[in-house]
Design a protein around this motif. Sequence first.
Motif, PDB file in Angstrom:
ATOM      1  N   LEU A 214      -2.959 -36.046  -3.461  1.00 52.55           N
ATOM      2  CA  LEU A 214      -4.413 -36.051  -3.918  1.00 52.55           C
ATOM      3  C   LEU A 214      -5.469 -36.051  -2.723  1.00 52.55           C
ATOM      4  O   LEU A 214      -6.461 -35.611  -2.439  1.00 52.55           O
ATOM      5  CB  LEU A 214      -4.573 -37.258  -4.748  1.00 52.55           C
ATOM      6  N   TYR A 215      -4.683 -36.708  -1.495  1.00 52.41           N
ATOM      7  CA  TYR A 215      -5.429 -36.845  -0.353  1.00 52.41           C
ATOM      8  C   TYR A 215      -6.068 -35.724   0.078  1.00 52.41           C
ATOM      9  O   TYR A 215      -7.456 -35.962   0.568  1.00 52.41           O
ATOM     10  CB  TYR A 215      -4.494 -37.427   0.710  1.00 52.41           C
ATOM     11  N   PRO A 216      -5.654 -34.492   0.323  1.00 53.41           N
ATOM     12  CA  PRO A 216      -5.993 -33.678   0.729  1.00 53.41           C
ATOM     13  C   PRO A 216      -7.616 -32.921   0.297  1.00 53.41           C
ATOM     14  O   PRO A 216      -8.501 -32.221   0.811  1.00 53.41           O
ATOM     15  CB  PRO A 216      -5.217 -32.361   0.816  1.00 53.41           C
ATOM     16  N   HIS A 217      -7.621 -33.498  -1.037  1.00 52.62           N
ATOM     17  CA  HIS A 217      -9.019 -33.149  -1.844  1.00 52.62           C
ATOM     18  C   HIS A 217     -10.085 -34.021  -1.871  1.00 52.62           C
ATOM     19  O   HIS A 217     -11.155 -33.764  -2.370  1.00 52.62           O
ATOM     20  CB  HIS A 217      -8.492 -32.757  -3.333  1.00 52.62           C
ATOM     21  N   ILE A 218      -9.882 -35.142  -1.200  1.00 57.60           N
ATOM     22  CA  ILE A 218     -10.743 -36.210  -1.164  1.00 57.60           C
ATOM     23  C   ILE A 218     -12.136 -35.550  -0.077  1.00 57.60           C
ATOM     24  O   ILE A 218     -11.710 -35.047   0.725  1.00 57.60           O
ATOM     25  CB  ILE A 218     -10.206 -37.432  -0.501  1.00 57.60           C
ATOM     26  N   SER A 219     -13.121 -35.783  -0.564  1.00 56.28           N
ATOM     27  CA  SER A 219     -14.472 -35.608   0.121  1.00 56.28           C
ATOM     28  C   SER A 219     -14.274 -36.264   1.459  1.00 56.28           C
ATOM     29  O   SER A 219     -13.908 -37.291   1.590  1.00 56.28           O
ATOM     30  CB  SER A 219     -15.596 -35.886  -0.568  1.00 56.28           C
ATOM     31  N   ASP A 220     -15.052 -35.630   2.565  1.00 59.01           N
ATOM     32  CA  ASP A 220     -14.942 -36.209   3.886  1.00 59.01           C
ATOM     33  C   ASP A 220     -15.790 -37.580   3.770  1.00 59.01           C
ATOM     34  O   ASP A 220     -14.976 -38.511   4.512  1.00 59.01           O
ATOM     35  CB  ASP A 220     -15.697 -35.443   4.885  1.00 59.01           C
ATOM     36  N   ARG A 221     -16.559 -37.965   3.219  1.00 52.16           N
ATOM     37  CA  ARG A 221     -17.427 -39.149   3.109  1.00 52.16           C
ATOM     38  C   ARG A 221     -16.648 -40.142   2.568  1.00 52.16           C
ATOM     39  O   ARG A 221     -16.334 -41.292   3.063  1.00 52.16           O
ATOM     40  CB  ARG A 221     -18.580 -38.983   2.613  1.00 52.16           C
ATOM     41  N   LEU A 222     -16.024 -39.829   1.526  1.00 56.08           N
ATOM     42  CA  LEU A 222     -14.979 -40.712   0.795  1.00 56.08           C
ATOM     43  C   LEU A 222     -14.002 -41.149   1.626  1.00 56.08           C
ATOM     44  O   LEU A 222     -13.361 -42.330   1.717  1.00 56.08           O
ATOM     45  CB  LEU A 222     -14.629 -40.375  -0.628  1.00 56.08           C
ATOM     46  N   GLU A 223     -13.252 -40.087   2.150  1.00 59.23           N
ATOM     47  CA  GLU A 223     -12.185 -40.116   3.161  1.00 59.23           C
ATOM     48  C   GLU A 223     -12.410 -41.148   4.351  1.00 59.23           C
ATOM     49  O   GLU A 223     -11.631 -41.810   4.526  1.00 59.23           O
ATOM     50  CB  GLU A 223     -11.691 -39.021   3.596  1.00 59.23           C
ATOM     51  N   SER A 224     -13.531 -40.878   4.734  1.00 64.87           N
ATOM     52  CA  SER A 224     -14.154 -41.599   5.793  1.00 64.87           C
ATOM     53  C   SER A 224     -13.967 -43.175   5.537  1.00 64.87           C
ATOM     54  O   SER A 224     -13.813 -44.026   6.427  1.00 64.87           O
ATOM     55  CB  SER A 224     -15.211 -41.110   6.685  1.00 64.87           C
ATOM     56  N   ALA A 225     -14.815 -43.341   4.327  1.00 65.01           N
ATOM     57  CA  ALA A 225     -14.983 -44.655   3.925  1.00 65.01           C
ATOM     58  C   ALA A 225     -13.609 -45.457   3.602  1.00 65.01           C
ATOM     59  O   ALA A 225     -13.307 -46.758   4.179  1.00 65.01           O
ATOM     60  CB  ALA A 225     -15.819 -44.805   2.758  1.00 65.01           C
ATOM     61  N   VAL A 226     -12.695 -44.706   2.870  1.00 71.96           N
ATOM     62  CA  VAL A 226     -11.299 -45.541   2.692  1.00 71.96           C
ATOM     63  C   VAL A 226     -10.637 -45.407   4.049  1.00 71.96           C
ATOM     64  O   VAL A 226      -9.895 -46.788   4.126  1.00 71.96           O
ATOM     65  CB  VAL A 226     -10.444 -44.326   1.805  1.00 71.96           C
ATOM     66  N   ALA A 227     -10.549 -44.717   4.993  1.00 77.26           N
ATOM     67  CA  ALA A 227      -9.917 -44.973   6.406  1.00 77.26           C
ATOM     68  C   ALA A 227     -10.708 -46.190   6.932  1.00 77.26           C
ATOM     69  O   ALA A 227      -9.674 -47.036   7.536  1.00 77.26           O
ATOM     70  CB  ALA A 227      -9.928 -43.670   7.274  1.00 77.26           C
ATOM     71  N   ARG A 228     -11.732 -46.368   7.022  1.00 74.48           N
ATOM     72  CA  ARG A 228     -12.544 -47.396   7.729  1.00 74.48           C
ATOM     73  C   ARG A 228     -12.170 -48.702   7.078  1.00 74.48           C
ATOM     74  O   ARG A 228     -11.991 -49.802   7.724  1.00 74.48           O
ATOM     75  CB  ARG A 228     -14.062 -47.029   7.599  1.00 74.48           C
ATOM     76  N   GLN A 229     -11.994 -48.757   5.649  1.00 75.21           N
ATOM     77  CA  GLN A 229     -11.689 -49.913   5.010  1.00 75.21           C
ATOM     78  C   GLN A 229     -10.283 -50.648   5.185  1.00 75.21           C
ATOM     79  O   GLN A 229      -9.838 -51.686   5.589  1.00 75.21           O
ATOM     80  CB  GLN A 229     -12.063 -49.720   3.587  1.00 75.21           C
ATOM     81  N   PHE A 230      -9.529 -49.509   5.362  1.00 79.27           N
ATOM     82  CA  PHE A 230      -7.859 -49.833   5.569  1.00 79.27           C
ATOM     83  C   PHE A 230      -7.849 -50.220   7.135  1.00 79.27           C
ATOM     84  O   PHE A 230      -7.316 -51.061   7.116  1.00 79.27           O
ATOM     85  CB  PHE A 230      -7.168 -48.419   5.515  1.00 79.27           C
ATOM     86  N   GLU A 231      -8.734 -49.688   7.975  1.00 79.95           N
ATOM     87  CA  GLU A 231      -8.689 -50.199   9.336  1.00 79.95           C
ATOM     88  C   GLU A 231      -8.952 -51.474   9.229  1.00 79.95           C
ATOM     89  O   GLU A 231      -8.517 -52.359  10.280  1.00 79.95           O
ATOM     90  CB  GLU A 231      -9.384 -49.268  10.115  1.00 79.95           C
ATOM     91  N   LEU A 232      -9.974 -52.013   8.620  1.00 72.71           N
ATOM     92  CA  LEU A 232     -10.635 -53.367   8.563  1.00 72.71           C
ATOM     93  C   LEU A 232      -9.425 -54.384   8.171  1.00 72.71           C
ATOM     94  O   LEU A 232      -9.384 -55.314   8.675  1.00 72.71           O
ATOM     95  CB  LEU A 232     -11.832 -53.482   7.712  1.00 72.71           C
ATOM     96  N   SER A 282      -9.995 -56.082   1.322  1.00 71.39           N
ATOM     97  CA  SER A 282      -9.001 -55.471   0.243  1.00 71.39           C
ATOM     98  C   SER A 282      -9.673 -55.301  -0.962  1.00 71.39           C
ATOM     99  O   SER A 282      -9.415 -54.239  -1.722  1.00 71.39           O
ATOM    100  CB  SER A 282      -7.661 -56.341  -0.005  1.00 71.39           C
ATOM    101  N   ARG A 283     -10.581 -55.986  -1.399  1.00 72.94           N
ATOM    102  CA  ARG A 283     -11.361 -56.105  -2.623  1.00 72.94           C
ATOM    103  C   ARG A 283     -12.227 -54.811  -2.563  1.00 72.94           C
ATOM    104  O   ARG A 283     -12.318 -53.843  -3.496  1.00 72.94           O
ATOM    105  CB  ARG A 283     -12.216 -57.053  -3.039  1.00 72.94           C
ATOM    106  N   GLY A 284     -13.023 -54.576  -1.334  1.00 69.25           N
ATOM    107  CA  GLY A 284     -13.839 -53.424  -1.104  1.00 69.25           C
ATOM    108  C   GLY A 284     -12.801 -52.071  -1.060  1.00 69.25           C
ATOM    109  O   GLY A 284     -13.294 -51.082  -1.771  1.00 69.25           O
ATOM    110  N   HIS A 285     -11.432 -52.406  -0.528  1.00 71.85           N
ATOM    111  CA  HIS A 285     -10.703 -51.010  -0.670  1.00 71.85           C
ATOM    112  C   HIS A 285     -10.288 -50.620  -1.899  1.00 71.85           C
ATOM    113  O   HIS A 285     -10.030 -49.417  -2.164  1.00 71.85           O
ATOM    114  CB  HIS A 285      -9.403 -51.462   0.347  1.00 71.85           C
TER     115      HIS A 285
END
Length: 351
Positions: A214-232, A282-285
């Motif tokens: 599913l990952y390749p189909h995620i919108s850029d803004r949402l993918e960026s938000a998920v990546a930032r949250q996981f980095e946090l 993690s709650r935000g993630h």
Amino acid sequence: MLGGLVSASTEALGGSRFSLLNVLPATVVVTAVVVFARAGAYSPNEPLRFDHVLPEGKRDALAIALFGLAALLCGILLRPFETALVQLLEGYWASPSPIAGLVPATVERHRRRRDDAKTVAEFDFTVPPPGANSTLRELAHHDRRISRVVRMKSRAEKVRDTYPTDDRLAAEHLEAAAQPTDLLPTLLGNVLRRGERVAGDRYGLDMMVVYPRLYPHISDRLESAVARQFELITSTASLSISFGLLSLATTPLLARLDPWSAAPLLAGALSLLAYRGAITASRGHSRLLATVFDLHRFDLAKAMHYELPGNPRAEYELNKDITDFLRPGSVAPLRDHETLESKDFKHPDGA
């Protein structure tokens, strides 16, 4: 030129994320230990001499340069272990880990906490209404009782919603002896697991199975938000472990019985604070993962060229079939799948 080279190297290694996640935690621990050692803090009967910490001569300057290089190399070598670092705090403690024996007791503690909170949250607390001739004091007492019940149920609901349920195990008819619960030994692990379960299970999708597709189909803004949250999450988890190690490394300072004896306690408090930060992140993630499936779950069926379902029940059944086929360990060909073998493909125009 040197600045450009450093900037290019850092960008190739992950940019600012590399510095924060890899170099900083290890540097904090090593630097603090070296500073305390050079100042004589590990000798209980000697006063601290922080003037000895600064470099004296070319030999100490060379040692500092080598220390900086060693910190950079450690950051590079530890980069592949970021996921393992988070999994350690999540509670994936399998043998031969020395703490694997703690899993049953810690899981049981979280099970009781979850079940107690569920009982309180779902219990019907009935507060008798005040009488028609109630005094002002009796009305105020009635309002306070209602407020206490509301606060108690609210706290219980928050605790209950922190943990995954065992509904999946019951739905899959798993034997209790094989996997008695979906809980993990740590609070961080349970928060992340609940997020994984809630995100996909509602639609018949196992997140751990279908997310890479599913990952390749995620919108850029949402993918960026998920990546930032996981980095946090990874950065705070890394800091939690680093401060925990620093607390252990400075434990001998307790023998000094002076203000510096508080150093291991302060490091331990910072470790707990970073851990709580990882739980909050993690709650935000979890909310972001749920958003990914809410908005992009149809992209999986569309990408696999299946006709989009016309109602929720058909969607759930199709998602379950796709998940079962993609599940690791499933080696049966598509033509032999019990339900997918009879489904017709719907290719897009021009395909």
